[in-house]
Write an enzyme that holds these catalytic residues in place. Structure first.
Site, mmCIF file in Angstrom:
data_model
loop_
_atom_site.group_PDB
_atom_site.id
_atom_site.type_symbol
_atom_site.label_atom_id
_atom_site.label_comp_id
_atom_site.label_asym_id
_atom_site.label_seq_id
_atom_site.Cartn_x
_atom_site.Cartn_y
_atom_site.Cartn_z
ATOM 1 N N CYS A 30 0.785 -0.910 0.133
ATOM 2 C CA CYS A 30 -0.357 -0.020 0.184
ATOM 3 C C CYS A 30 1.157 1.085 0.091
ATOM 4 C CB CYS A 30 -1.017 0.119 1.123
ATOM 5 S SG CYS A 30 -1.808 1.341 1.812
ATOM 6 N N CYS A 33 -0.242 3.674 2.488
ATOM 7 C CA CYS A 33 0.692 3.682 4.260
ATOM 8 C C CYS A 33 1.457 3.570 4.145
ATOM 9 C CB CYS A 33 0.338 1.930 4.975
ATOM 10 S SG CYS A 33 -1.274 0.891 4.044
#
Length: 122
Positions: A30, A33
Site C-alpha cells: 500500500c 500506507c
C-alpha cells in the site's frame, strides 16, 4: 515507546493495558500506507504516553475482519478500551496531532454515559 507490531496474541493486552492506543492498519503493498508510516512513527516518538501499534492486514486478516477494515491505511484509536475514532486514509502530521489532542481532551465519563444511553434506547 516503540511502535508495537499488533497481532492476535497481543491485541487484547495492548488495548487493556494502555489508556490510549493508536492503531495503523496497513499492508506492505500500500503506497499511502508507506507514506503515512513516517508520520505515525514521528507521532509515536512525540507521545510517549500513548501506545502506537501497527497491524499488517495481510498477516492479521482476522483482526482486519473483526474491525471491518475495507480500506488502508485505516487509523483506529481506543481510549479506555473504547473505540473513539476510526478513519480510512492517510493523515498529514498536523491533522494527526489534532486528532491526538482531541482524544486526550475527551471526557470519558461523558462518552461512557452516551454509550449507555444509546444501548438503552436500542
Amino acid at each position: 515507546m516503540p511502535i508495537i507490531e499488533i497481532n492476535d496474541t497481543n491485541f487484547e493486552d495492548t488495548v487493556k493495558n494502555n489508556d490510549i492506543v493508536l492503531l495503523d492498519f496497513w499492508a506492505t503493498w500500500c503506497g499511502p500506507c508507506r507514506s503515512f508510516a513516517p508520520i505515525f512513527e514521528a507521532a509515536s516518538e512525540q507521545h510517549q504516553d500513548i501506545a502506537f501499534g501497527k497491524i499488517n492486514t495481510e498477516e492479521q486478516q482476522a483482526l482486519a475482519a473483526q474491525f471491518q477494515i475495507r480500506s488502508i491505511p485505516t487509523l483506529m484509536i481506543f481510549r479506555e478500551q473504547i473505540i473513539i475514532f476510526s478513519q480510512a486514509g492517510s493523515l498529514p502530521a498536523p491533522a494527526l496531532e489534532d486528532v491526538i489532542a482531541k482524544v486526550q481532551a475527551l471526557d470519558m465519563e461523558l462518552v461512557r454515559k452516551e454509550i449507555a444511553e444509546q444501548q438503552e434506547s436500542a
